[in-house]
Design an enzyme around this catalytic site. Structure first.
Site, PDB file in Angstrom:
ATOM      1  CG  ASP A 139      41.461 -33.030  35.055  1.00  0.00           C
ATOM      2  OD1 ASP A 139      42.581 -33.764  34.834  1.00  0.00           O
ATOM      3  OD2 ASP A 139      41.390 -32.695  33.772  1.00  0.00           O
ATOM      4  CG  HIS A 177      48.342 -39.610  28.260  1.00  0.00           C
ATOM      5  ND1 HIS A 177      48.205 -38.201  29.517  1.00  0.00           N
ATOM      6  CD2 HIS A 177      48.473 -38.498  27.253  1.00  0.00           C
ATOM      7  CE1 HIS A 177      48.389 -37.554  28.789  1.00  0.00           C
ATOM      8  NE2 HIS A 177      49.421 -37.091  28.076  1.00  0.00           N
ATOM      9  CB  CYS A 211      47.141 -36.910  33.007  1.00  0.00           C
ATOM     10  SG  CYS A 211      45.524 -35.690  32.460  1.00  0.00           S
TER      11      CYS A 211
END
Length: 444
Positions: A33, A131, A71
């Site tokens: 981010d 992730h 992400c």
């Protein structure tokens, strides 16, 4: 718990030739981010001396993009060198087990850069954020990594290591492990240890930072999740915590570069720094997002144009600023190219090797990039398919994507809209199935 592309879409598989007799090492450092203008290396508001140094001694890209705008997708694209939609990961893999998205992941049938580098005698490790699936069958250890220490969710409490669903999430390989410490510092510690332990053989290190994703916590902030949550202590003000998070990550970059120099590995190691998508934090000075439109989660430039820096002393000339269109999908073919590794014939990359840009001062020519089936970039032109503010934009003189030129260039707009539709159909035709999950149509 244990203690301790570019059209056409179908291209021929590449056969790679080693850059020299000694196989180079690779270090990919990915922020989370982090917007384009957050760092002083890009003229931003926050001082990052180690990223500044990396840019000063290497090559800084001004037109570098993540393949996704959130992400999980970018990480799937990075690992495979192909648009994440082909791997069945077009959106965030959610931490909530009640949400269908939670049950997706990167299947072991996908070809990844650590898997293919392993066949060329490389040892690979990932430290930090994964992730790409919550279930063990999606774990990094099933994708060619010899070492994994970190978390599988989108974010954790930096201190207690609990995810947003209050599930403990800190792993050593295939098992959770108790380890105290600030996540950025732990990621750094394990990265440096891995370099030390593998200095005598070819290695690939993926440093996947949590910073600067929420929750906003510096090293001295109170715990926000888990049984040791500090309910009586006020949270660190967001902007103050953000500075601390960026500073800790920047220090990690410096420590990695210094470790390579200490071990005399710097002239045989390519280090890449980038972010997984555009900025999410809307606080701070206006210069944080200027001059781009949009942020994380959008297909505007602010959602996917991110910092991209390459460092390789003795191979990359220092102080270079490149305006080449580059995307995170390029990193896998670049590493395989430089390593002299081979990709299976059926594995068609959407990215290309950056060797000509990094080492030869050459251009890659005009390219096309796609985001979410909603936007296409063709050289200086960008077309956004959206009923709310979409249109055709010329980024050469309109980085803010503020002036819709569809009426002035209708033929170009039609061609780019057709290319976008062709891309949607192409990725949908060969996407990896995700059993138990029904995906929405790409771009719709």
């Amino acid at each position: 718990m244990k203690k301790i592309l570019c059209l056409p879409f179908t291209i021929l598989a590449l056969t790679f030739v080693s850059v020299d007799a000694a196989k180079p090492n690779f270090v990919v450092i990915m922020a989370d981010d982090m917007g384009y203008n957050a760092t002083s290396a890009y003229g931003g508001w926050l001082k990052t001396p180690h990223l500044d140094r990396m840019a000063r001694e290497g090559m800084r890209f001004t037109d570098y993009h993540s393949s996704g705008v959130v992400c999980s997708p970018t990480r799937a694209g990075l690992l495979t060198g192909r648009y994440q939609e082909r791997a069945g990961v077009p959106s965030v893999i959610n931490a909530d087990p009640k949400v269908p998205d939670h049950h997706r992941g990167l299947w072991s049938s996908e070809h990844t850069f650590p898997e293919l580098l392993a066949k060329a005698d490389y040892t690979s490790a990932v430290f930090g954020k994964w992730h790409l699936g919550y279930k063990k069958k999606f774990n990094p250890m099933h994708h060619g990594f010899a070492n994994f220490r970190g978390f599988v969710s989108g974010n954790i409490d930096y201190l207690s290591h609990y995810d947003r669903m209050e599930v403990y999430d800190w792993w050593d390989g295939l098992e959770t492990v108790e380890e105290e410490g600030y996540s950025t510092h732990l990621i750094t510690r394990h990265a440096l240890r891995f370099i030390d332990e593998n200095k005598a053989k070819p290695f690939c290190l993926y440093v996947a930072h949590e910073a600067v994703h929420s929750p906003f916590q510096g090293p001295g902030s109170p715990i926000q999740r888990g049984p040791k949550k500090d309910r009586g202590k006020k949270k660190t003000p967001v902007e103050e915590a953000y500075v601390q998070m960026m500073t800790a990550m920047d220090e990690c970059v410096g420590q990695v570069l210094d470790k390579l120099i200490e071990l005399k590995l710097e002239k045989n190691t390519l280090v890449i720094f980038c972010s997984d998508n555009g900025h999410a934090y809307m606080g701070g000075p206006e210069s944080y997002r200027f001059p781009f439109r949009g942020k994380k989660g959008t297909v505007w430039e602010g959602g996917h144009r991110v910092p991209g820096i390459a460092w390789w002393p003795g191979r990359i000339k220092p102080g270079q600023v490149s305006d080449e269109m580059v995307i995170s999908l390029d990193l896998m073919p670049t590493m395989l190219d430089l390593a002299g590794a081979k990709a299976p014939k059926e594995h068609a990359f959407d990215g290309v090797s950056l060797r000509p840009v990094l080492l030869e001062g050459k251009s890659l020519g005009q390219r096309q990039f796609f985001w979410r089936g909603q936007a296409v970039r063709d050289g200086q032109w960008k077309y956004v398919d959206s009923p709310k503010g979409g249109g055709l934009f010329n980024l050469k003189n309109d980085l803010a994507e503020s002036t819709n030129l569809v009426k002035q260039h209708p033929a170009r707009a039609r061609r780019m809209a057709a290319a976008l539709e062709a891309w949607r159909n192409d990725v949908a035709a060969n996407a990896t199935p995700q059993p138990g999950y029904v995906a929405a149509k790409v771009g719709k």
